[in-house]
Scaffold this motif. Structure first.
Motif, short mmCIF file in Angstrom:
data_model
loop_
_atom_site.label_atom_id
_atom_site.label_comp_id
_atom_site.label_asym_id
_atom_site.label_seq_id
_atom_site.Cartn_x
_atom_site.Cartn_y
_atom_site.Cartn_z
N THR A 245 -11.04 28.36 -26.29
CA THR A 245 -11.86 27.63 -25.33
C THR A 245 -11.59 28.14 -23.92
N CYS A 246 -12.63 28.11 -23.08
CA CYS A 246 -12.43 28.52 -21.69
C CYS A 246 -13.43 27.81 -20.79
N ALA A 247 -13.15 27.89 -19.50
CA ALA A 247 -14.00 27.21 -18.52
C ALA A 247 -15.25 28.00 -18.16
N ASP A 248 -15.12 29.31 -18.10
CA ASP A 248 -16.26 30.14 -17.70
C ASP A 248 -17.46 29.86 -18.58
N THR A 249 -18.63 29.99 -17.99
CA THR A 249 -19.84 29.75 -18.76
C THR A 249 -20.34 31.02 -19.44
N THR B 185 -6.39 28.50 -29.22
CA THR B 185 -5.83 28.74 -27.89
C THR B 185 -6.83 28.43 -26.77
N PRO B 186 -6.31 27.90 -25.65
CA PRO B 186 -7.11 27.94 -24.44
C PRO B 186 -7.01 29.35 -23.87
N ILE B 187 -8.01 29.76 -23.13
CA ILE B 187 -7.93 31.06 -22.45
C ILE B 187 -7.16 30.89 -21.14
N TYR B 188 -6.13 31.70 -20.99
CA TYR B 188 -5.37 31.77 -19.73
C TYR B 188 -5.51 33.19 -19.19
N TYR B 189 -6.10 33.31 -18.05
CA TYR B 189 -6.28 34.62 -17.42
C TYR B 189 -6.77 35.67 -18.40
N TYR B 190 -7.91 35.37 -19.02
CA TYR B 190 -8.65 36.35 -19.82
C TYR B 190 -7.95 36.74 -21.11
N SER B 191 -7.08 35.88 -21.62
CA SER B 191 -6.44 36.21 -22.90
C SER B 191 -5.91 34.94 -23.57
N GLU C 189 -17.17 36.34 -20.75
CA GLU C 189 -16.27 37.32 -20.13
C GLU C 189 -14.79 37.01 -20.37
N SER C 190 -14.43 35.74 -20.28
CA SER C 190 -13.02 35.37 -20.43
C SER C 190 -12.54 35.42 -21.87
N LEU C 191 -13.48 35.51 -22.81
CA LEU C 191 -13.13 35.39 -24.23
C LEU C 191 -12.99 36.74 -24.93
N CYS D 199 -16.18 25.21 -21.33
CA CYS D 199 -15.37 24.04 -21.71
C CYS D 199 -14.15 23.93 -20.79
N SER D 200 -14.37 23.42 -19.61
CA SER D 200 -13.28 23.25 -18.67
C SER D 200 -12.42 22.05 -19.05
N LYS D 201 -13.06 21.01 -19.53
CA LYS D 201 -12.33 19.80 -19.91
C LYS D 201 -12.91 19.19 -21.18
N HIS E 119 -0.82 22.55 -24.10
CA HIS E 119 -0.08 21.33 -23.77
C HIS E 119 -0.99 20.11 -23.64
N HIS E 120 -2.29 20.32 -23.66
CA HIS E 120 -3.23 19.20 -23.60
C HIS E 120 -3.42 18.65 -25.01
N ARG E 121 -2.74 17.52 -25.28
CA ARG E 121 -2.82 16.95 -26.63
C ARG E 121 -4.26 16.58 -27.00
N ALA E 122 -5.02 16.16 -26.01
CA ALA E 122 -6.43 15.81 -26.24
C ALA E 122 -7.33 16.75 -25.45
N GLY E 123 -6.99 18.01 -25.46
CA GLY E 123 -7.76 18.99 -24.71
C GLY E 123 -8.89 19.59 -25.51
N THR E 124 -9.44 20.65 -24.96
CA THR E 124 -10.62 21.27 -25.58
C THR E 124 -10.25 22.01 -26.86
N SER E 125 -9.17 22.78 -26.81
CA SER E 125 -8.81 23.53 -28.02
C SER E 125 -8.26 22.59 -29.10
N ALA E 126 -7.60 21.50 -28.68
CA ALA E 126 -7.15 20.51 -29.66
C ALA E 126 -8.33 19.89 -30.39
N LEU E 127 -9.42 19.66 -29.67
CA LEU E 127 -10.62 19.10 -30.30
C LEU E 127 -11.17 20.06 -31.36
C1 FMN Z 1 -3.18 29.01 -16.39
C2 FMN Z 1 -4.64 28.85 -16.68
C3 FMN Z 1 -5.43 29.98 -16.72
C4 FMN Z 1 -6.79 29.88 -17.03
N1 FMN Z 1 -7.54 31.01 -17.08
C5 FMN Z 1 -8.85 30.94 -17.43
C6 FMN Z 1 -9.66 32.11 -17.53
O1 FMN Z 1 -9.20 33.24 -17.36
N2 FMN Z 1 -10.98 31.96 -17.84
C7 FMN Z 1 -11.53 30.73 -18.06
O2 FMN Z 1 -12.73 30.67 -18.32
N3 FMN Z 1 -10.78 29.59 -18.01
C8 FMN Z 1 -9.46 29.67 -17.71
N4 FMN Z 1 -8.69 28.53 -17.64
C9 FMN Z 1 -9.30 27.24 -18.04
C10 FMN Z 1 -8.96 26.84 -19.49
O3 FMN Z 1 -9.17 27.91 -20.38
C11 FMN Z 1 -9.85 25.66 -19.91
O4 FMN Z 1 -9.69 24.58 -19.03
C12 FMN Z 1 -9.57 25.24 -21.34
O5 FMN Z 1 -10.55 24.29 -21.72
C13 FMN Z 1 -8.20 24.56 -21.50
O6 FMN Z 1 -8.01 24.26 -22.86
P1 FMN Z 1 -7.08 23.06 -23.36
O7 FMN Z 1 -7.70 21.77 -22.89
O8 FMN Z 1 -7.07 23.18 -24.84
O9 FMN Z 1 -5.73 23.29 -22.76
C14 FMN Z 1 -7.35 28.61 -17.31
C15 FMN Z 1 -6.53 27.46 -17.26
C16 FMN Z 1 -5.20 27.59 -16.96
C17 FMN Z 1 -4.32 26.34 -16.93
#
Ligand code: FMN
Length: 189
Positions: free
Chosen positions: A131-135, A94-100, A138-140, A167-169, A21-29
């Protein structure tokens, strides 16, 4: 984590499916850069930003017969189905949400069930941009493994994956090597 393998061939139909849903998010980039690379290489690129579309969950009603009859649901998948069927390469973003995968991307993939018999064994390739926040990675790993299982089931080739940790933001992604990797992957297909 980066990996790629080039595909032999010329102009391809490329379908890019994003799911944030992030139009200008990390995965969109990463999607932007992948599309730019693929377009500059001369490929036909169509992008479907599915987070902004109406997509129902697969009802498992089996009315479709996995490709014998149309899905009973009338939503954005009706536009995606013919594009996916005609695609030479499908990029899952896809962004990673809870390890998937994000739930939205999983929802879209589950709806492939209605054209499963058309997709299975077809000559296609896949790409994964995540993309994911963890450094750490593991989440990927689950997302990558699920994607690889999907491709194995379908008989599709893996054209490459960009697995972007830390990539948190948006600014994190902009200051990483991953946008360039996504561009180069798009240009290499
Ligand atoms: C519901 C939710 C669950 C998430 N779960 C994880 C996670 O399991 N591991 C992780 O590293 N980041 C997690 N994140 C962080 C996102 O993966 C990260 O901010 C990503 O850059 C978002 O991508 P986007 O800007 O394309 O939406 C989570 C974020 C949300 C909103």
């Amino acid at each position: 984590m980066l990996s790629s393998s080039s595909i032999e061939g010329s102009i391809m139909n490329v379908v890019v499916i994003t799911s944030s849903h992030h139009r200008a998010g990390t995965s969109a980039l990463l999607a932007d850069r992948f599309c730019a690379g693929a377009a500059e290489a001369g490929h036909s690129v169509r992008r479907f930003d599915m987070a902004f579309e109406k997509v129902g969950f697969c009802l498992a009603c089996d009315v479709c017969g996995c490709g014998e009859r149309p899905c009973v649901q009338h939503d954005a998948m009706e536009a995606l189905y013919p594009a996916v069927e005609a695609a030479d390469l499908i990029a899952f973003v896809t962004p990673i949400y809870y390890y998937s995968y994000s739930g939205r991307l999983k929802c879209v993939i589950d709806r492939f069930y209605a054209i499963d018999s058309i997709l299975e064994g077809s000559d296609k390739s896949g790409v994964l941009l995540a993309t994911c926040a963890d450094t750490t990675s593991e989440s990927l790993v689950n997302c990558s493994a699920s994607y690889e299982s999907l491709l194995s089931y379908m008989g599709w080739k893996d054209a490459g994956q960009v697995l972007a940790s830390g990539c948190s933001k948006r600014s994190d992604a902009e200051n990483s090597e991953y946008p360039q990797a996504a561009y180069e992957l798009g240009a290499s297909i």
